[in-house]
Design a protein around this motif. Structure first.
Motif, PDB file in Angstrom:
ATOM      1  N   ARG A 486       0.551  -1.060   0.343  1.00  0.00           N
ATOM      2  CA  ARG A 486       0.092   0.083   0.355  1.00  0.00           C
ATOM      3  C   ARG A 486       1.009   1.100   0.204  1.00  0.00           C
ATOM      4  N   GLN A 487       1.840   1.357   0.942  1.00  0.00           N
ATOM      5  CA  GLN A 487       3.161   2.277   1.066  1.00  0.00           C
ATOM      6  C   GLN A 487       3.472   2.555  -0.355  1.00  0.00           C
ATOM      7  N   ALA A 488       4.302   1.296  -0.823  1.00  0.00           N
ATOM      8  CA  ALA A 488       4.794   1.427  -2.098  1.00  0.00           C
ATOM      9  C   ALA A 488       4.294   1.890  -3.407  1.00  0.00           C
ATOM     10  N   ALA A 489       2.894   2.024  -3.461  1.00  0.00           N
ATOM     11  CA  ALA A 489       2.074   2.126  -4.019  1.00  0.00           C
ATOM     12  C   ALA A 489       1.440   3.414  -4.330  1.00  0.00           C
ATOM     13  N   TRP A 490       1.098   3.977  -3.297  1.00  0.00           N
ATOM     14  CA  TRP A 490       0.897   4.919  -3.485  1.00  0.00           C
ATOM     15  C   TRP A 490       2.262   5.851  -3.468  1.00  0.00           C
ATOM     16  N   ARG A 491       3.404   5.830  -2.787  1.00  0.00           N
ATOM     17  CA  ARG A 491       4.500   6.680  -2.799  1.00  0.00           C
ATOM     18  C   ARG A 491       4.818   6.690  -4.643  1.00  0.00           C
ATOM     19  N   ALA A 492       4.754   5.343  -5.648  1.00  0.00           N
ATOM     20  CA  ALA A 492       5.185   5.117  -6.937  1.00  0.00           C
ATOM     21  C   ALA A 492       4.240   6.024  -8.286  1.00  0.00           C
ATOM     22  N   LEU A 493       3.131   6.626  -7.313  1.00  0.00           N
ATOM     23  CA  LEU A 493       2.450   7.410  -8.198  1.00  0.00           C
ATOM     24  C   LEU A 493       2.569   8.765  -7.794  1.00  0.00           C
ATOM     25  N   ARG A 494       2.521   9.248  -6.735  1.00  0.00           N
ATOM     26  CA  ARG A 494       3.094  10.416  -6.676  1.00  0.00           C
ATOM     27  C   ARG A 494       4.857  10.522  -6.898  1.00  0.00           C
ATOM     28  N   GLN A 495       5.810   9.840  -6.609  1.00  0.00           N
ATOM     29  CA  GLN A 495       6.477  10.227  -7.471  1.00  0.00           C
ATOM     30  C   GLN A 495       6.459  10.872  -8.833  1.00  0.00           C
ATOM     31  N   GLY A 496       6.573   9.173 -10.105  1.00  0.00           N
ATOM     32  CA  GLY A 496       5.843   9.721 -11.030  1.00  0.00           C
ATOM     33  C   GLY A 496       5.015  11.042 -11.835  1.00  0.00           C
ATOM     34  N   LEU A 497       4.141  11.123 -10.757  1.00  0.00           N
ATOM     35  CA  LEU A 497       3.830  12.063 -10.971  1.00  0.00           C
ATOM     36  C   LEU A 497       4.632  13.829 -10.622  1.00  0.00           C
ATOM     37  N   MET A 498       5.816  13.555  -9.629  1.00  0.00           N
ATOM     38  CA  MET A 498       6.601  14.829  -9.600  1.00  0.00           C
ATOM     39  C   MET A 498       7.715  15.050 -10.762  1.00  0.00           C
ATOM     40  N   ASP A 608       8.111  10.546  -1.667  1.00  0.00           N
ATOM     41  CA  ASP A 608       9.492   9.976  -1.297  1.00  0.00           C
ATOM     42  C   ASP A 608       9.762   8.842  -0.797  1.00  0.00           C
ATOM     43  N   SER A 609      10.466   7.752  -1.019  1.00  0.00           N
ATOM     44  CA  SER A 609      10.524   6.397  -0.979  1.00  0.00           C
ATOM     45  C   SER A 609      10.987   6.299   0.272  1.00  0.00           C
ATOM     46  N   VAL A 610      11.367   4.837   1.434  1.00  0.00           N
ATOM     47  CA  VAL A 610      12.016   4.554   2.409  1.00  0.00           C
ATOM     48  C   VAL A 610      13.023   2.883   1.986  1.00  0.00           C
ATOM     49  N   PHE A 611      14.309   2.890   2.196  1.00  0.00           N
ATOM     50  CA  PHE A 611      15.052   2.134   1.697  1.00  0.00           C
ATOM     51  C   PHE A 611      15.523   2.080   3.015  1.00  0.00           C
ATOM     52  N   CYS A 612      16.089   0.541   2.870  1.00  0.00           N
ATOM     53  CA  CYS A 612      17.095   0.496   4.290  1.00  0.00           C
ATOM     54  C   CYS A 612      18.976   0.103   3.764  1.00  0.00           C
ATOM     55  N   ALA A 613      19.194   0.561   5.081  1.00  0.00           N
ATOM     56  CA  ALA A 613      21.045   0.124   4.825  1.00  0.00           C
ATOM     57  C   ALA A 613      21.390   0.043   6.856  1.00  0.00           C
ATOM     58  N   HIS A 614      22.198  -1.032   6.939  1.00  0.00           N
ATOM     59  CA  HIS A 614      23.057  -0.720   8.218  1.00  0.00           C
ATOM     60  C   HIS A 614      22.033  -1.020   8.927  1.00  0.00           C
ATOM     61  N   GLY A 615      20.434  -1.951   8.476  1.00  0.00           N
ATOM     62  CA  GLY A 615      19.825  -2.691  10.082  1.00  0.00           C
ATOM     63  C   GLY A 615      18.711  -1.224  10.010  1.00  0.00           C
ATOM     64  N   ALA A 616      18.670   0.281   9.382  1.00  0.00           N
ATOM     65  CA  ALA A 616      18.154   1.096   9.410  1.00  0.00           C
ATOM     66  C   ALA A 616      17.079   1.797   8.193  1.00  0.00           C
ATOM     67  N   GLY A 617      16.223   1.916   8.575  1.00  0.00           N
ATOM     68  CA  GLY A 617      15.422   2.599   7.308  1.00  0.00           C
ATOM     69  C   GLY A 617      15.906   4.301   7.438  1.00  0.00           C
ATOM     70  N   TYR A 618      15.671   4.734   5.974  1.00  0.00           N
ATOM     71  CA  TYR A 618      16.114   6.516   5.689  1.00  0.00           C
ATOM     72  C   TYR A 618      15.726   6.637   4.710  1.00  0.00           C
ATOM     73  N   PRO A 619      14.876   7.681   4.757  1.00  0.00           N
ATOM     74  CA  PRO A 619      14.444   8.078   3.351  1.00  0.00           C
ATOM     75  C   PRO A 619      15.091   8.910   2.039  1.00  0.00           C
ATOM     76  N   VAL A 620      14.833   8.766   1.092  1.00  0.00           N
ATOM     77  CA  VAL A 620      15.837   8.871   0.253  1.00  0.00           C
ATOM     78  C   VAL A 620      14.127   9.673  -0.590  1.00  0.00           C
ATOM     79  N   ALA A 621      14.481  11.369  -1.503  1.00  0.00           N
ATOM     80  CA  ALA A 621      13.835  11.900  -1.797  1.00  0.00           C
ATOM     81  C   ALA A 621      13.692  11.338  -3.473  1.00  0.00           C
ATOM     82  N   TRP A 622      12.003  12.238  -3.690  1.00  0.00           N
ATOM     83  CA  TRP A 622      11.334  11.148  -4.889  1.00  0.00           C
ATOM     84  C   TRP A 622      12.814  11.761  -5.629  1.00  0.00           C
ATOM     85  N   ASP A 623      13.580  12.619  -6.027  1.00  0.00           N
ATOM     86  CA  ASP A 623      14.094  12.480  -7.371  1.00  0.00           C
ATOM     87  C   ASP A 623      15.591  11.197  -7.747  1.00  0.00           C
ATOM     88  N   ASP A 624      15.838  11.145  -6.466  1.00  0.00           N
ATOM     89  CA  ASP A 624      16.582  10.018  -5.812  1.00  0.00           C
ATOM     90  C   ASP A 624      15.963   8.454  -6.011  1.00  0.00           C
TER      91      ASP A 624
END
Length: 651
Positions: A486-498, A608-624
């Protein structure tokens, strides 16, 4: 049982004709009048005070030996959504037009609605006793502006028979050979909307009403019942605190104690004006009201009948409720109840602004809502205009990606976002192989996209006319759950619009189709005003001292023009406005700048999206996000051609 509905532009005499039909058929002993505030089908105090129909009402009458239901509908454009809800349950409509005035824009809109819902229609030309009434001119206008099949049927002479036969090649051939035109043939032409019988008269004087009743009795047929239980809900009302669900049975029957979904029917009411009888059963063709059902809504299909499509006529103006000294929670409860009865109000609560918002067709509706809140809920409030209702769409194809990977969660969704057909709304589908994402995950993604109102990124207006296709994604056997997609789908639509915000996102604004009548000496001023408002118009039509101008213009520019018209036309001008769909905003840059919407700050709709590294999630801006996505982007060629998805993903 036959069901008829009366529709008309305001002041055409619709309620007067309803009264006359009930009186002439023996249903009423005395003839009420609108100006006396005693008509049978306008019982509400608000209707009587304003002399207009605000709510649709039902009455029972007989056509010879055949029982029938008459549904009277509002005439004012602000309540046209109620009219549209009723059309879906009619066997026949009676369209009332005034014989002493040109066809109005609202009448043309009603005609288009009758055509959309395929309702066979009789036409009654009223006010033929008024100064300026002209039967020949009105008939010519009906045939030119509505349909060539609008023909008078009072006298079925040879000329009339031939004019009817010409409407169908096969019927014409039979008529030329036999010289006969059967009643059954006429009935079928009417039922298939090839023939629209026209009757002339003056309802206030009962002139022509008997002819209309005879025509309704002779040339209408009962609609065959559907094989399985089927019913359509066409309105929700309140009767002294009791919630009533109004519906028409199209197949099967209803009886008390029967279950509708998970709710039990405790009572069946058949209304005649404000009074009702309790029925032991309701058969196909009949209209009834069921008290105290909670899970119903206007347009709902019951049994084997699907829900009706969204109404064509949608509100174009937004307002906010100012509670003044009233309790805001009490105001919200009242507005939610009114929104239950009229879904087109789209009542919403803004937690951030602590504000109740709604959508309406026009200022008359606001006046009625204010009065309803006072009379029914003892609340004194006012409404503050919030401007027009914009929408957003896209004019380019783009791929949007959303990634949601906080610790112990995982999902990635890729969507193809493309322009949809005009008026299609939002369409969601999948071209993703089940080898890439299981059917269960795909279903969760599509369900999530439909679960809330998707907003654009220009001003945060609702998104429309966009085709969204799930084309790829990735799941984790260990960590993916439904909420992740659900979260990924909503973010994907918004990221494409951006991705399209600076070049492919389009702001849409509502337009009016207008009909403007002004003194002939003022027509130059009127045409200049329309051009100033970015509108379009056709050739002016002069009729004596008045000139008529028709065209289209943005709602944002024309919504307050009636006040300006009264000033320069000295009370002799007339303005009719009908919603005419959405078009690209004529001042998009200005509106976007004024609204100042920041899509990145809208945390409920983040791109924006959320990725994971070193055991923790972190935000990534839509254009990245594209550079970090775990699933590669499609090539431009594949994205532009949906048919290539098969070769890419094996679907």
């Amino acid at each position: 049982m036959k069901t008829f509905g009366i529709v008309a532009h305001v002041d055409a005499g619709k309620t007067t004709l309803s009264e006359a039909l009930l009186y002439q058929s023996g249903q009423l002993r005395t003839l009420g009048r609108v100006d006396n505030q005693d008509t049978f089908l306008d019982p509400d105090a608000l209707e009587q005070a304003r002399g207009i129909t605000i709510f649709s009402h039902a009455a029972q009458f007989n056509l010879g030996d055949t029982p029938a239901t008459l549904l009277d509908t509002p005439g004012h454009l602000d309540f046209a959504a109620q009219v549209e809800q009723v059309l879906d349950v009619l066997d026949y409509a009676i369209l009332v037009v005034a014989g002493n005035a040109p066809l109005s824009g609202h009448t043309r809109t009603l005609w288009q609605l009758l055509k959309k819902y395929q309702v066979p229609t009789f036409i009654f030309v009223n006010k033929m006793d008024a100064i300026g009434a002209d039967a020949e001119q009105t008939l010519a206008s009906l045939q030119t502006d509505l349909d060539a099949g609008c023909l008078p049927l009072r006298n079925l002479d040879d000329d009339t028979k031939e004019a009817i036969a010409v409407l169908d090649d096969d019927i014409l051939q039979d008529y030329l050979e036999s010289g006969e035109l059967s009643t059954e043939t006429i009935q079928n032409l009417i039922a298939h909307r090839q023939l629209f019988p026209v009757y002339f008269g003056a309802a206030l004087k009962l002139d022509g009403v008997s002819d209309l009743l005879e025509g309704l009795s002779t040339y209408t047929i009962e609609t065959p019942a559907l094989p399985d239980f089927s019913a359509r809900v066409f309105k929700i009302t309140d009767d002294q605190g009791v919630r009533l669900t109004w519906l028409r049975i199209l197949g099967g029957q209803l009886v008390p104690k029967q279950m509708l979904g998970d709710e039990q029917i405790n009572q069946l009411r058949v209304y005649n004006g404000t009074k009702f009888t309790i029925a032991n059963q309701v058969a196909p063709g009949e209209v009834c009201a069921i008290p105290n059902l909670q899970n119903t809504h206007a347009g709902m299909g019951l049994g084997s009948l699907p829900d009706a499509p969204s109404p064509i006529l949608q509100p174009v103006l937004s307002y906010a409720l100012d509670p003044l000294e009233e309790d805001l929670h009490a105001c919200l409860q009242a507005m939610e109840e009114l929104g239950d009865e009229d879904p087109q109000l789209h009542v919403t609560w803004s937690k951030t602004l602590q504000e109740i918002r709604l959508q309406v067709m026009g200022p008359i509706q606001i006046e009625i809502l204010t009065a309803l809140l006072h009379d029914r809920f003892n609340l004194t409030v006012k409404f503050v205009a919030g401007g027009v209702l914009y929408r957003e769409t896209v004019d380019q194809v783009v791929e949007g990606v959303g990634h949601f990977e906080p610790l112990r969660h995982y999902s990635e969704v890729h969507l193809r976002i493309a322009p949809g057909k005009l008026g299609s709304g939002l369409v969601f589908d999948s071209a993703c192989s089940p080898d890439v994402l299981t059917q269960n995950f795909q279903h969760q993604i599509l369900t999530a996209l439909q679960a809330k109102t998707q907003l654009g990124v220009l001003i945060g207006a609702p998104l429309t006319d966009v085709h969204v296709t799930l084309i790829s994604g990735r799941a984790s056997v260990k960590h993916s759950v439904g909420g992740d997609f659900r979260q990924a789908a909503w973010r994907a639509l918004r990221q494409g619009l951006m991705m399209l915000r600076d070049s492919g996102d389009v702001l849409l604004e509502p337009w009016y189709r207008f009909e403007l009548v002004v003194p002939t000496e003022s027509i130059g001023r009127a045409m200049t005003d329309i051009q100033r408002m970015q509108g379009e118009f056709g050739q002016p039509e002069q009729n004596g001292e008045l000139t008529r101008l028709t065209g289209t213009a943005p709602v944002s520019e024309m919504q307050d023009y009636a006040t300006e018209l009264r000033s320069y036309a000295h009370g002799l001008g007339q303005l009719s406005l009908v919603p005419d769909g959405y078009r690209p905003a004529h001042d998009m840059d200005s509106v976007v700048a004024t609204r100042g919407y920041d899509p990145k700050a809208d945390l409920d709709n983040t791109p924006d999206s959320v990725f994971c590294a070193h055991g923790a999630g972190y935000p990534v801006a839509w254009d990245d996000v594209p550079a970090m996505a775990h699933v590669p982007y499609l090539s431009t060629e594949a994205l532009q051609q949906p048919g290539l998805f098969t070769s890419v993903f094996g679907t």
